[in-house]
Structures are given as C-alpha cells and as structure tokens.
Design an enzyme around this catalytic site. Structure first.
Site, PDB file in Angstrom:
ATOM      1  N   GLY A 353      42.650  70.882  29.692  1.00 56.61           N
ATOM      2  CA  GLY A 353      42.915  71.962  28.698  1.00 56.61           C
ATOM      3  C   GLY A 353      43.761  71.219  27.584  1.00 56.61           C
ATOM      4  O   GLY A 353      44.773  70.603  27.989  1.00 56.61           O
ATOM      5  N   THR A 354      43.403  71.263  26.493  1.00 55.91           N
ATOM      6  CA  THR A 354      44.045  70.710  25.289  1.00 55.91           C
ATOM      7  C   THR A 354      43.915  71.660  24.062  1.00 55.91           C
ATOM      8  O   THR A 354      42.976  72.195  23.933  1.00 55.91           O
ATOM      9  CB  THR A 354      43.667  69.258  25.124  1.00 55.91           C
ATOM     10  OG1 THR A 354      43.820  68.482  26.261  1.00 55.91           O
ATOM     11  CG2 THR A 354      44.495  68.492  24.016  1.00 55.91           C
ATOM     12  N   VAL A 355      44.856  71.473  22.944  1.00 51.93           N
ATOM     13  CA  VAL A 355      44.628  72.028  21.884  1.00 51.93           C
ATOM     14  C   VAL A 355      44.631  71.075  20.625  1.00 51.93           C
ATOM     15  O   VAL A 355      45.517  70.235  20.924  1.00 51.93           O
ATOM     16  CB  VAL A 355      45.553  73.430  21.681  1.00 51.93           C
ATOM     17  CG1 VAL A 355      44.982  74.379  22.598  1.00 51.93           C
ATOM     18  CG2 VAL A 355      47.099  73.030  21.544  1.00 51.93           C
TER      19      VAL A 355
END
Length: 533
Positions: A353-355
């Site tokens: 999970g990363t933005v």
C-alpha cells in the site's frame, strides 16, 4: 446504495487535463483538492504536496499513514533535489534475537517490522526548505477532513473491507488501537459512508504546531515509546530523537533522449534505472510487439536480480549504484537477453500500500512525492488515541546471515517506494510515479517506454494494459492485455496468467510540462483525480 459503485459495464476514457497556474494529481479526489486549496491560498507546489500528503493519511489510510515513510524529488529554481525520509530499524532489535525466538523471517505484523517513521519529518523538512506557507497552514485541510469526516471513495472502500479481514484477526494488546481507530463499530466503513478520526486530527495539529518536533522528541514520541515498552515493542524515544531525513543526489539515467531521475538506495529506483540502461543499449523498436514486451520483461528481471541482491541502506551497499548504470554494464547485461524467458543471477559490477502524488505550480516548482506504510495499514500497531498507524517496512529485512539487506539495529531496509522525475536537455519535463510494492520500477519502465518509444501521451501511457513479473518466469497481465500477445509470450517460455482484477498493477500519476502548460494524467485503476487552476 441503490447501485454498485464498483461495477462499470462500459469502457470510459479519461482525457489529459491542462492548466498553467498549478496542478495536483493523486489517487484521492479530496486530497488533490486539498493541495489545490493550498495553491489558491498562496502556497507553492511544495506546500501543495505537503498538504496532499498529510491529507492522504486521512483520506487513504489503507495505503499510508502518519507512521510511514516518504521520499520526494523537488524541482526548484533550476535544480532537482532528492529527499529520503525513510527510517531505520530500532537500535534494540537484532537478527539474533528474532532467530532465537524461532522466527525464520521478519513477520509482517506486530512490533518486529516497525521502523522509525519518516513521513512527518518529510512534511516539515519540505515546508521548511521550500515552502511559502507554514506547516500549520499546509496541514489544515488534513486536520479538517479528520475532524469533520469525509465519504469513503469506491476504491478505498474496497481495500478497507479487504484489510479488515486481515487486521481484525490480529490478537493482542498491541493491535487494539487498530480496531478502535479504523473499525470503531466492529466493521469497516462502507463506500459512501462518512468516516472521521478526531485522534488523527489532534495528532496532525500537534505535528503542525511543533514542526514535527513532538513526533520525534516530545509528547507524541513519548506516547509511541511508552506503548512500545508496554506491549513488547523495540522502538524507544532515543530512536525517534536521533532520526532526521536525508537530502540526497538523485541518479540520472539517459533513455531515448530524456533524463530519467530516481533516488539512490535504499529505495528500489535503481532497479528502474538498471532496466532502462539495459534497454537503452537495444536496437529493437516497438514495431514487433512481442519482441518489445519480451525484451522489456527480461530487462526488468535482470534489474531485479541486481536490485534484490545489492540494494539496502547506502552505508551497507557493497557496490556503488552508479556502476550499474554505465553504458558498458548495460551492454553486457543486454547480451544476456535471448529469444526466450530466462532466470537471472545478480551481475557482478566493477505488496502493498502506497500513495503517490505529483504537484506543480505556475512558477516552475514541481514535486514528485511518495508515501507508504508498506502493506496496507502497515504493522497493525496503532498507537492508541493518536491515529498513528506504524509501518511494517522492516519486514523487508533479511534474517539470512551475511545478506546485504540483513536486519541490524539502526539500519534502513531495502525500500520499495520511488518517486520519478523526467527531464529533457536539462529542462524539467515533470514528476511521475507508479505506486505498488515491487510493481513500482516495473510501472516506471512501462509508462516511460509507452511515451518515449511508442509515442503515447501521458494518459495513454497510464491507461495501457500492464504486466507484472512476479518470480522466475511468471508474468501476470491485466484482463485488457492483447490476447494475440499472450500466445506469443507463452511461446517464448513466459508463464503467463491473467489477473482477475487490476489491483496489483500499480496506480500512477504524471504531470508533463510543455512550455508554460502543465498537462496532467491520472489512473483509472483507483479513484484518481487531477485538481488544476
């Protein structure tokens, strides 16, 4: 809802977005709008990036949080700057202790994979060095969303529900804060439902008011360390107090007349650089699609063979990163690519999970920024009544004796998150990135090859069907991948499978500067949005 917000019967097309005065592109519409609001209040692209990043910890907590890490590239006044805000393992953890406890690898959840969070330091450092507004002003939108709440977007809701199955099953006092914060009613919030977190808001206020000092040397640091001590954790106040982010020199790779800039290790941007350096030595063009894809896949595999062997904390690197991107090394590795799929060993050189967000303003400032808790919400450890979800980046450490990325106290691990930047003839073209674990360097290579070699515009380049190399000869492709190429790749001995959905193929953003015009592109694989003025 009367309708299904995750069902779309017909193909839809996104257009490029153009503006001249400012632009923010990211995976959450409200976060992009937060950045635009800061631009309209007199902030520059760096202020907007900080506002968007902080807002994303509230608006997309399934992918990042206050307790995560961050990396950035900043174009300012004709110079490209790199910021590494990744934190080390606590000094009190050791490989030997975990092995004695019967562990064969660093677990994904609990205190063992928790490293010192760098994201709050990144916000403060970017604001301090380049911002036109105060950190308090830039964090106001994030605080507001945390206090008043916001409706859950479709993609966010889907992944929150999936995460609930994993995190709600974790047992022990150290995991109590996750349920209290992110599932206070015993379930995940549904799509369209309003969610808020006053604890999150108060923590953001304290970070903003103290310039992140509270997080590393004050009240928040004490709360993190106290919870760690009381629930069997390793992190101490000294680990937080001794931390600071590092300004680093980005690494340039020449490809197709462009300069492709990545940050040096401990991030895996070097893998994208190695792959592009190999492909730069090729004579093959995009006319033969099967050969184009085969060559790209094999170059990525070669690059991962090197990256997974050598990338770690730069103080522990066995080989200088620049040696992997010389012309001679690229030619040597290119000769290893044959007509069929192969498995490669590292070269010997002289999830998720990363933005990701991209921001630009009318004065020429541009920011490529990425932030992550690693796997979804991270370690599952949330400091009670703070909203601080601690990352599980340390699970990437190896417990293998002698491994370059072996676990040691005070050492930074191999890091997956990588912001990219593109230049041409010393002029900025713009920030770009594709989030998603080990998909990230693969996404960088695919998007850039689509633009530079195939003549795609940035939106086409993001829309194009993607593939992902997993291991050995295994390749997974999106359902939209051309059918006629599947057989051709299989005949080249690639083990090809079609993924049921596009969740594992990354989510990208691109801002392309053409003269005075900013051209933005965003993702259909998420709730992507471009806010412009």
């Amino acid at each position: 809802m009367y309708f299904d917000p995750l069902s779309y019967r017909y193909n839809s097309r996104r257009n490029l977005i153009c503006s001249t005065e400012g632009m923010v592109a990211t995976s959450q519409p409200l976060a992009a709008q937060a950045g635009l609001d800061i631009l309209e209040q007199g902030g520059n692209a760096i202020d907007a990036a900080v506002a968007t990043a902080a807002a994303l910890t509230v608006l997309e907590p399934t992918s990042n949080g206050i307790g995560g890490d961050a990396f950035a590239q900043v174009w300012n006044d004709g110079t490209l700057y790199g910021l590494n805000a990744s934190g080390p393992a606590p000094e009190h953890i050791s490989r030997e202790e975990l092995l004695e406890a019967g562990l064969e690898e660093v677990p994904d959840f609990g205190w063992e994979p928790v490293t010192v969070p760098g994201a709050p330091s990144a916000w403060n450092e970017l604001s301090r060095r380049f911002g036109d507004l105060s950190l308090e002003k830039s964090l106001e939108p994030a605080v507001d969303y945390a206090e008043r709440g916001y409706p859950i977007q479709p993609t966010l809701g889907k992944y929150w529900e999936r995460a609930f199955e994993t995190y709600s099953a974790l047992e022990g006092e150290k995991f109590r804060g996750w349920a209290e914060t992110f599932a206070p009613e015993g379930r995940p919030p549904g799509i369209g439902e309003v969610w808020s977190s006053r604890a999150h808001a108060e923590t953001l206020k304290e970070i903003a008011r103290t310039g992140a000092a509270s997080f590393y040397k004050g009240n928040l640091a004490e709360r993190i360390a106290s919870f760690s001590r009381s629930t069997g954790g390793y992190i101490r106040k000294e680990d937080l107090a001794s931390y600071s982010p590092n300004w680093v020199e980005p690494i340039k790779t020449d490809y197709g007349g462009y300069g492709v800039w990545e940050l040096p290790p401990n991030g895996q941007g070097l893998i994208a650089s190695i792959a592009l350096n190999i492909l730069e030595q090729s004579d093959a063009g995009p006319e033969d699609e099967a050969e184009f894809y085969h060559e790209t896949i094999e170059a990525v595999k070669l690059a991962f063979a090197d990256g997974k062997r050598y990338i770690t904390d730069p103080d522990y690197m066995e080989v200088e990163p620049e040696k992997f991107i010389t012309e001679s090394y690229g030619r040597r590795r290119r000769k290893e690519i044959g007509s069929g799929a192969a498995e490669y060993e590292p070269g010997v050189s002289g999830e998720e999970g990363t933005v990701y967000l991209a921001a630009a303003d009318g004065s020429g400032n541009m920011v490529s920024y990425i932030q992550s808790n690693y796997m979804g919400f991270g370690s599952g450890v949330v400091v009670p009544d703070t909203g601080i979800a601690l990352q599980n980046r340390g699970s990437l450490f190896s417990l293998e004796e002698g491994h370059s990325n072996g676990l040691e106290g005070g050492k930074r691990s191999y890091h997956t998150i990588i912001p990219g930047f593109l230049t041409r003839k010393s002029s900025p073209v713009g920030p770009f990135g594709v989030m998603g674990g080990y998909m990230q360097p693969q996404g960088h290579v695919q998007v850039l090859r689509n633009i530079i070699d195939r003549g795609h515009n940035p939106q086409e380049a993001l829309d194009a069907p993607r593939w992902r190399w997993d291991e050995k000869k295994s390749i997974e492709v999106e359902k939209s991948f051309p059918d006629h190429l599947l057989g051709k790749l299989a005949r080249r001995r690639h083990d090809v499978s079609v993924a049921p959905d596009s969740g594992g193929f990354g989510r990208g953003q691109f801002i392309w500067k053409d003269g005075e015009v900013l051209i933005g592109a965003t993702e259909h694989r998420t709730d992507g949005y471009i806010a412009a003025r």
